[in-house]
Design an enzyme around this catalytic site. Structure first.
Site, short mmCIF file in Angstrom:
data_model
loop_
_atom_site.label_atom_id
_atom_site.label_comp_id
_atom_site.label_asym_id
_atom_site.label_seq_id
_atom_site.Cartn_x
_atom_site.Cartn_y
_atom_site.Cartn_z
N TYR A 149 0.83 -1.21 0.00
CA TYR A 149 0.00 0.00 0.00
C TYR A 149 0.87 1.26 0.00
CZ TYR A 149 -3.79 3.20 1.37
OH TYR A 149 -4.70 4.23 1.43
N LYS A 153 1.07 4.17 -3.01
CA LYS A 153 0.71 5.57 -2.76
C LYS A 153 1.92 6.48 -2.99
CE LYS A 153 -3.68 5.09 -1.72
NZ LYS A 153 -4.73 5.58 -2.63
P1 NDP Z 1 -13.51 2.25 0.70
O1 NDP Z 1 -12.92 0.90 0.65
O2 NDP Z 1 -14.45 2.61 1.78
O3 NDP Z 1 -14.17 2.60 -0.71
C1 NDP Z 1 -13.43 2.39 -1.89
C2 NDP Z 1 -14.35 2.48 -3.09
O4 NDP Z 1 -13.54 2.23 -4.26
C3 NDP Z 1 -15.44 1.42 -3.06
O5 NDP Z 1 -16.61 1.94 -3.59
C4 NDP Z 1 -14.86 0.34 -3.98
O6 NDP Z 1 -15.84 -0.46 -4.59
C5 NDP Z 1 -14.14 1.19 -5.01
N1 NDP Z 1 -13.16 0.36 -5.73
C6 NDP Z 1 -12.16 -0.37 -5.18
N2 NDP Z 1 -11.53 -1.06 -6.13
C7 NDP Z 1 -12.15 -0.77 -7.30
C8 NDP Z 1 -11.97 -1.21 -8.64
N3 NDP Z 1 -11.04 -2.11 -8.97
N4 NDP Z 1 -12.78 -0.72 -9.60
C9 NDP Z 1 -13.74 0.18 -9.29
N5 NDP Z 1 -13.97 0.62 -8.04
C10 NDP Z 1 -13.18 0.14 -7.05
O7 NDP Z 1 -12.22 3.23 0.74
P2 NDP Z 1 -12.07 4.73 1.30
O8 NDP Z 1 -13.23 5.55 0.93
O9 NDP Z 1 -11.60 4.67 2.68
O10 NDP Z 1 -10.79 5.18 0.43
C11 NDP Z 1 -10.87 6.07 -0.66
C12 NDP Z 1 -9.46 6.52 -0.98
O11 NDP Z 1 -8.86 7.13 0.16
C13 NDP Z 1 -8.51 5.40 -1.39
O12 NDP Z 1 -7.65 5.86 -2.41
C14 NDP Z 1 -7.72 5.15 -0.12
O13 NDP Z 1 -6.47 4.56 -0.38
C15 NDP Z 1 -7.60 6.55 0.41
N6 NDP Z 1 -7.31 6.64 1.83
C16 NDP Z 1 -8.12 6.04 2.75
C17 NDP Z 1 -7.82 6.11 4.08
C18 NDP Z 1 -8.66 5.44 5.13
O14 NDP Z 1 -8.19 5.30 6.26
N7 NDP Z 1 -9.89 5.05 4.85
C19 NDP Z 1 -6.63 6.85 4.56
C20 NDP Z 1 -5.87 7.47 3.52
C21 NDP Z 1 -6.21 7.36 2.21
P3 NDP Z 1 -16.10 -1.99 -4.06
O15 NDP Z 1 -16.34 -1.86 -2.58
O16 NDP Z 1 -17.29 -2.39 -4.83
O17 NDP Z 1 -14.86 -2.74 -4.39
#
Ligand code: NDP
Length: 244
Positions: A149, A153
Site C-alpha cells: 500500500y 501511494k
Molecule cells: P472504501 O474501501 O471505503 O471505498 C473504496 C471504493 O472504491 C469502493 O466503492 C470500492 O468499490 C471502489 N473500488 C475499489 N476497487 C475498485 C476497482 N477495482 N474498480 C472500481 N472501483 C473500485 O475506501 P475509502 O473511501 O476509505 O478510500 C478512498 C481513498 O482514500 C482510497 O484511495 C484510499 O487509499 C484513500 N485513503 C483512505 C484512508 C482510510 O483510512 N480510509 C486513509 C488514507 C487514504 P467496491 O467496494 O465495490 O470494491
C-alpha cells in the site's frame, strides 16, 4: 455555486462507498454533472437514488480494456477524482503476488490509464481541467504491514507530479490529497483494533483520525478555481502526522 462547479462535468472513481461516494454527492449537490464509477452495482444504484442526476458507471478498474471501452464514450470531463484503491495489508514476508498485482492494478495503473484517457479528452476539447488523486499519509511514512500500500501511494505521489509537469501547459492541474486514517469500510477493516488505532492517534498532533468531510473539503478545494495556481502538490489531511 461558490466553488464554481455548476454545469461542470466530473468523473469520480471508487464512488460506491466511503470518501469517493461523499465526493460524488458533494459535487452533485454543488451542481456538477457527475459520473460515479465503481465496482459494486448496488452501491451505485443507491447513490443514484440519493443523488438524482448522477450517472453510474459500473466497472472494475483493474480491467484495462473494459476501462478503455467505458471511458471512450463516457467523457469528456473537466474534473477527475482518482479515488478508488484497495488496502491489502500483509506483513512484508507474507506479501502475495495476488495482493501485489491487485494493488498495483487498482491503486496505480488505473490512475495512469484513466487520467490519460480523460486528459486526452480535455486537451481535444480545449478545456482546462483539474485532477485530484487520493493518496495517503502512507505515501510518505513507512507503516507496518503496508509494504504494498505504501509503495503504491508513494508511486502515486510521484506520478501526480510528473502529470502536473506535463499537463500544466494544457491548463490541467494535478494534485493529491493525503489523508490519515478515515473510518470508512477501508479504515474499519484495517484500524478497528483499539490498540493499533490508539498507537496511531498518539502520533497525530490533532489527536484524532480524519472525517470523510475533512477529505472531501480538501478535494473540492483542489478541484476548484480557488486553487488555480496550485499544481503538483500534495495536501496533507493528516492532523499533522507527517510533521510529528
Ligand atoms: P472504501 O474501501 O471505503 O471505498 C473504496 C471504493 O472504491 C469502493 O466503492 C470500492 O468499490 C471502489 N473500488 C475499489 N476497487 C475498485 C476497482 N477495482 N474498480 C472500481 N472501483 C473500485 O475506501 P475509502 O473511501 O476509505 O478510500 C478512498 C481513498 O482514500 C482510497 O484511495 C484510499 O487509499 C484513500 N485513503 C483512505 C484512508 C482510510 O483510512 N480510509 C486513509 C488514507 C487514504 P467496491 O467496494 O465495490 O470494491
Amino acid at each position: 455555486p461558490q466553488l464554481g462547479f455548476r454545469g461542470r462535468r466530473a468523473l469520480v472513481t471508487g464512488a460506491g462507498k466511503g470518501i469517493g461516494r461523499a465526493v460524488a454527492a458533494a459535487l452533485s449537490r454543488a451542481g456538477a454533472r457527475v459520473t460515479a464509477l465503481s465496482r459494486t452495482a448496488a452501491d451505485l444504484e443507491s447513490l443514484a437514488q440519493e443523488c438524482p442526476g448522477i450517472e453510474p458507471l459500473c466497472l472494475d478498474l483493474a480491467d484495462w480494456e473494459a476501462t478503455e471501452a467505458a471511458l471512450r464514450t463516457a467523457g469528456p470531463f473537466e474534473l477527475l477524482v482518482n479515488n478508488a484503491a484497495v488496502a491489502l495489508l500483509q506483513p512484508f514476508l507474507e506479501v502475495t503476488r495476488e495482493a501485489l498485482d491487485r494493488s498495483l492494478d487498482v491503486n496505480l495503473r488505473s490512475v495512469l490509464h484513466v487520467s490519460q484517457i480523460v486528459a486526452r479528452q480535455m486537451i481535444a476539447q480545449g478545456v482546462p481541467g483539474a485532477i485530484v488523486n487520493v493518496s495517503s499519509q502512507a505515501s510518505q511514512r513507512a507503516l507496518r504491514d503496508h509494504a504494498v500500500y505504501c509503495s503504491t501511494k508513494s508511486a502515486l505521489d510521484m506520478l501526480s507530479k510528473v502529470m502536473a509537469m506535463e499537463l500544466g501547459p494544457h491548463k490541467i492541474r494535478v494534485n493529491t490529497v493525503n489523508p490519515t486514517v478515515v473510518m470508512t469500510d477501508m479504515g474499519r477493516i484495517n484500524w478497528s483494533d483499539p490498540q493499533k488505532s490508539a498507537a496511531m492517534i498518539n502520533r497525530i498532533p490533532l489527536g484524532k483520525f480524519a472525517e470523510v468531510d475533512d477529505v472531501v473539503n480538501s478535494i473540492l478545494f483542489l478541484l476548484s478555481d480557488k486553487s488555480a495556481m496550485t499544481t503538483g502538490s500534495s495536501l496533507m489531511v493528516d492532523g499533522g502526522f507527517l510533521v510529528s
